[in-house]
Motif scaffolding. Sequence first.
Motif, PDB file in Angstrom:
ATOM      1  N   ARG A   1       7.367  -7.491 -24.833  1.00  0.00           N
ATOM      2  CA  ARG A   1       5.742  -6.295 -24.571  1.00  0.00           C
ATOM      3  C   ARG A   1       4.905  -7.612 -24.169  1.00  0.00           C
ATOM      4  O   ARG A   1       4.177  -7.074 -23.693  1.00  0.00           O
ATOM      5  CB  ARG A   1       5.834  -6.049 -25.942  1.00  0.00           C
ATOM      6  N   ASP A   2       5.409  -8.816 -25.386  1.00  0.00           N
ATOM      7  CA  ASP A   2       3.991  -9.875 -25.139  1.00  0.00           C
ATOM      8  C   ASP A   2       3.685 -11.036 -24.126  1.00  0.00           C
ATOM      9  O   ASP A   2       3.111 -11.209 -23.497  1.00  0.00           O
ATOM     10  CB  ASP A   2       4.417 -10.968 -25.667  1.00  0.00           C
ATOM     11  N   ASN A   3       5.064 -10.578 -22.727  1.00  0.00           N
ATOM     12  CA  ASN A   3       5.082 -11.901 -21.463  1.00  0.00           C
ATOM     13  C   ASN A   3       5.361 -10.401 -20.299  1.00  0.00           C
ATOM     14  O   ASN A   3       4.324 -10.858 -19.967  1.00  0.00           O
ATOM     15  CB  ASN A   3       7.047 -11.523 -21.646  1.00  0.00           C
ATOM     16  N   ILE A   4       4.822  -9.005 -21.071  1.00  0.00           N
ATOM     17  CA  ILE A   4       4.094  -7.778 -19.507  1.00  0.00           C
ATOM     18  C   ILE A   4       2.799  -7.689 -19.682  1.00  0.00           C
ATOM     19  O   ILE A   4       2.059  -8.238 -20.729  1.00  0.00           O
ATOM     20  CB  ILE A   4       4.896  -6.993 -20.189  1.00  0.00           C
ATOM     21  N   THR A   5       2.086  -7.822 -18.214  1.00  0.00           N
ATOM     22  CA  THR A   5       1.076  -7.657 -17.810  1.00  0.00           C
ATOM     23  C   THR A   5       0.937  -6.589 -16.877  1.00  0.00           C
ATOM     24  O   THR A   5       1.455  -6.857 -16.034  1.00  0.00           O
ATOM     25  CB  THR A   5       0.128  -9.131 -17.755  1.00  0.00           C
ATOM     26  N   ILE A   6       0.237  -5.559 -17.799  1.00  0.00           N
ATOM     27  CA  ILE A   6       0.109  -4.662 -16.644  1.00  0.00           C
ATOM     28  C   ILE A   6      -0.980  -3.952 -15.711  1.00  0.00           C
ATOM     29  O   ILE A   6      -2.008  -3.992 -16.625  1.00  0.00           O
ATOM     30  CB  ILE A   6       0.614  -2.760 -17.584  1.00  0.00           C
ATOM     31  N   VAL A   7      -1.321  -4.621 -14.642  1.00  0.00           N
ATOM     32  CA  VAL A   7      -2.046  -4.053 -13.703  1.00  0.00           C
ATOM     33  C   VAL A   7      -2.275  -3.075 -12.991  1.00  0.00           C
ATOM     34  O   VAL A   7      -0.608  -2.511 -12.339  1.00  0.00           O
ATOM     35  CB  VAL A   7      -2.229  -5.404 -12.219  1.00  0.00           C
ATOM     36  N   LYS A   8      -2.962  -2.127 -13.605  1.00  0.00           N
ATOM     37  CA  LYS A   8      -3.168  -0.280 -12.879  1.00  0.00           C
ATOM     38  C   LYS A   8      -3.928  -0.177 -12.076  1.00  0.00           C
ATOM     39  O   LYS A   8      -5.275  -1.168 -11.667  1.00  0.00           O
ATOM     40  CB  LYS A   8      -3.171   0.380 -14.198  1.00  0.00           C
ATOM     41  N   ALA A   9      -3.430   0.106 -10.857  1.00  0.00           N
ATOM     42  CA  ALA A   9      -4.518   0.362  -9.404  1.00  0.00           C
ATOM     43  C   ALA A   9      -4.955   1.913  -9.586  1.00  0.00           C
ATOM     44  O   ALA A   9      -3.650   3.074  -9.703  1.00  0.00           O
ATOM     45  CB  ALA A   9      -3.787   0.345  -8.477  1.00  0.00           C
ATOM     46  N   TYR A  10      -5.773   2.707  -9.664  1.00  0.00           N
ATOM     47  CA  TYR A  10      -6.603   4.345 -10.275  1.00  0.00           C
ATOM     48  C   TYR A  10      -7.100   4.653  -8.347  1.00  0.00           C
ATOM     49  O   TYR A  10      -7.006   3.562  -7.584  1.00  0.00           O
ATOM     50  CB  TYR A  10      -6.977   4.173 -11.777  1.00  0.00           C
ATOM     51  N   ALA A  11      -6.316   6.105  -8.134  1.00  0.00           N
ATOM     52  CA  ALA A  11      -6.386   6.940  -6.999  1.00  0.00           C
ATOM     53  C   ALA A  11      -8.490   6.556  -6.569  1.00  0.00           C
ATOM     54  O   ALA A  11      -8.696   6.449  -5.496  1.00  0.00           O
ATOM     55  CB  ALA A  11      -6.411   8.137  -7.583  1.00  0.00           C
ATOM     56  N   ASP A  12      -8.991   5.930  -8.242  1.00  0.00           N
ATOM     57  CA  ASP A  12     -10.477   6.312  -6.947  1.00  0.00           C
ATOM     58  C   ASP A  12     -10.820   4.220  -6.559  1.00  0.00           C
ATOM     59  O   ASP A  12     -11.497   4.302  -6.916  1.00  0.00           O
ATOM     60  CB  ASP A  12     -11.117   6.490  -8.435  1.00  0.00           C
ATOM     61  N   GLY A  13     -10.193   3.840  -7.136  1.00  0.00           N
ATOM     62  CA  GLY A  13      -9.574   2.705  -6.224  1.00  0.00           C
ATOM     63  C   GLY A  13      -9.884   1.533  -7.454  1.00  0.00           C
ATOM     64  O   GLY A  13     -10.492   0.043  -6.852  1.00  0.00           O
ATOM     65  N   SER A  14     -10.374   1.749  -8.675  1.00  0.00           N
ATOM     66  CA  SER A  14     -10.752   0.768 -10.451  1.00  0.00           C
ATOM     67  C   SER A  14      -8.917  -0.021 -10.370  1.00  0.00           C
ATOM     68  O   SER A  14      -8.458   0.705 -10.408  1.00  0.00           O
ATOM     69  CB  SER A  14     -11.372   1.632 -11.174  1.00  0.00           C
TER      70      SER A  14
ATOM     71  N   HIS B   1      -0.666   4.344  -8.852  1.00  0.00           N
ATOM     72  CA  HIS B   1      -1.101   5.827  -9.071  1.00  0.00           C
ATOM     73  C   HIS B   1      -1.347   6.214  -7.431  1.00  0.00           C
ATOM     74  O   HIS B   1      -1.166   6.012  -6.636  1.00  0.00           O
ATOM     75  CB  HIS B   1      -3.213   6.402  -8.641  1.00  0.00           C
ATOM     76  N   PRO B   2       0.267   6.756  -7.035  1.00  0.00           N
ATOM     77  CA  PRO B   2       0.383   7.895  -6.442  1.00  0.00           C
ATOM     78  C   PRO B   2      -0.900   7.894  -4.840  1.00  0.00           C
ATOM     79  O   PRO B   2      -0.401   8.115  -3.856  1.00  0.00           O
ATOM     80  CB  PRO B   2       1.364   9.624  -7.078  1.00  0.00           C
ATOM     81  N   ASP B   3      -1.652   8.758  -5.622  1.00  0.00           N
ATOM     82  CA  ASP B   3      -2.732   9.022  -4.278  1.00  0.00           C
ATOM     83  C   ASP B   3      -3.674   7.968  -4.816  1.00  0.00           C
ATOM     84  O   ASP B   3      -4.420   7.843  -3.757  1.00  0.00           O
ATOM     85  CB  ASP B   3      -3.648  10.076  -5.441  1.00  0.00           C
ATOM     86  N   ALA B   4      -3.257   6.489  -4.958  1.00  0.00           N
ATOM     87  CA  ALA B   4      -4.328   5.577  -4.966  1.00  0.00           C
ATOM     88  C   ALA B   4      -3.733   4.724  -3.192  1.00  0.00           C
ATOM     89  O   ALA B   4      -3.199   5.479  -2.439  1.00  0.00           O
ATOM     90  CB  ALA B   4      -4.072   4.219  -6.118  1.00  0.00           C
ATOM     91  N   ASP B   5      -4.822   4.321  -3.011  1.00  0.00           N
ATOM     92  CA  ASP B   5      -4.856   3.874  -1.611  1.00  0.00           C
ATOM     93  C   ASP B   5      -3.098   2.383  -1.523  1.00  0.00           C
ATOM     94  O   ASP B   5      -3.257   1.796  -2.179  1.00  0.00           O
ATOM     95  CB  ASP B   5      -5.766   2.630  -0.808  1.00  0.00           C
ATOM     96  N   TYR B   6      -2.620   2.483  -0.066  1.00  0.00           N
ATOM     97  CA  TYR B   6      -1.167   1.368  -0.412  1.00  0.00           C
ATOM     98  C   TYR B   6      -2.441  -0.267  -0.273  1.00  0.00           C
ATOM     99  O   TYR B   6      -1.756  -0.916  -0.798  1.00  0.00           O
ATOM    100  CB  TYR B   6      -0.946   1.584   0.906  1.00  0.00           C
TER     101      TYR B   6
ATOM    102  N   ALA C   1       2.221  -0.104   7.166  1.00  0.00           N
ATOM    103  CA  ALA C   1       1.323   1.094   6.463  1.00  0.00           C
ATOM    104  C   ALA C   1       0.387   0.772   6.754  1.00  0.00           C
ATOM    105  O   ALA C   1      -0.240   0.166   6.612  1.00  0.00           O
ATOM    106  CB  ALA C   1       2.107   1.414   5.044  1.00  0.00           C
ATOM    107  N   ASP C   2      -0.394   2.089   6.547  1.00  0.00           N
ATOM    108  CA  ASP C   2      -2.310   2.227   7.197  1.00  0.00           C
ATOM    109  C   ASP C   2      -2.551   1.885   5.694  1.00  0.00           C
ATOM    110  O   ASP C   2      -2.175   1.919   4.479  1.00  0.00           O
ATOM    111  CB  ASP C   2      -2.499   2.675   7.039  1.00  0.00           C
ATOM    112  N   GLU C   3      -3.713   1.351   5.233  1.00  0.00           N
ATOM    113  CA  GLU C   3      -3.933   0.714   4.377  1.00  0.00           C
ATOM    114  C   GLU C   3      -4.855   1.842   3.275  1.00  0.00           C
ATOM    115  O   GLU C   3      -5.115   1.843   1.881  1.00  0.00           O
ATOM    116  CB  GLU C   3      -5.277  -0.349   4.822  1.00  0.00           C
ATOM    117  N   ARG C   4      -5.346   2.575   4.040  1.00  0.00           N
ATOM    118  CA  ARG C   4      -5.643   3.929   3.030  1.00  0.00           C
ATOM    119  C   ARG C   4      -4.902   5.443   3.041  1.00  0.00           C
ATOM    120  O   ARG C   4      -4.855   5.926   2.382  1.00  0.00           O
ATOM    121  CB  ARG C   4      -6.821   4.389   4.324  1.00  0.00           C
ATOM    122  N   CYS C   5      -3.709   4.861   3.567  1.00  0.00           N
ATOM    123  CA  CYS C   5      -1.680   5.522   3.294  1.00  0.00           C
ATOM    124  C   CYS C   5      -1.870   5.924   1.554  1.00  0.00           C
ATOM    125  O   CYS C   5      -2.193   4.472   0.819  1.00  0.00           O
ATOM    126  CB  CYS C   5      -0.802   5.538   4.269  1.00  0.00           C
TER     127      CYS C   5
END
Lengths: 145, 139
Positions: free
Chosen positions: B58-71, B105-110, A102-106
């Motif tokens: 719950r104490d054993n879970i660490t959540i890493v979130k990736a947002y659409a703006d790249g943060s 996030h669904p719109d975040a870059d793969y 997959a493209d890194e920007r997809c």
Amino acid sequence: MAFGQTQKATSQIPVASMADIAFLLLIFFISTTIFRMEEGLPVALPRAETAQRQERELIMHVWIDKQGHIAINDRVVAVEDISGVVMKVLQEKPGLIVAFNADERCPYSVVSDVMEELKKANAVRVSFTSEPEAAANAAADANAE
Amino acid sequence: MKKLSVRSRLSTQLSLPSTSDIAFLLLIFFLATTIFDLEQGIYMVLPGQQSQSVRVRRDNITIVKAYADGSITIDDKAIAVSQIRTIIQGRLARNDKTVVVIETHPDADYGLMVDILDELRLAEARTISLKTMLGNGVP
């Protein structure tokens, strides 16, 4: 009584056999080189340090381009058709690994949808294809020059 | 006085000494162009349809979130990609049962998700879960 003859050691490298060696190597490279045709969709793969080598025989490629188009085995497919296609391949190759090219920007939503389809087909072994960090840096340097 | 014409004889021999030069040239070409194709990737096993959900404390879970703006955030604290390895290594040292959830996030870059996954692998996190963010991900 015969006098002992002194033998002179030659200090030359025999160059006559060099051509034979060159021909042998040439035959090896001609027979092993595969000029790979571009398949799938044009993608810029992400980079990763922890990428591992995968068994080629078990791999099925899923291509996803920047726009989110999906292709399997050189054919563009809709998301809902993926499970059917994968199921057929899985019957032939039980240890199938689905490689995400997959493209890194997809958008991640496309990758997520494909993964859901893979779960439906029970194809649970996946690989996120990536370029090794060192190779990617070398390519970037070459482009800069 | 008329000169006698000299008949030139055409040689029918191949010049063999140059074949080795051609062979070397071809050899250099193939050496330079051959790429031994390797399949490389980050391997993962997804939960199948028959897999049962497992309850995790719950104490054993660490959540890493990736947002659409790249943060990126870890447990709602903004961080950079390069910091992930150190933070997760620290948490694994304190609790080896830590389960890391990558919520993207669904719109975040793969590519952002792969970067996080790569850092988690470098931190030697063994249990990683992939999740798609619902809504905009803001708690």
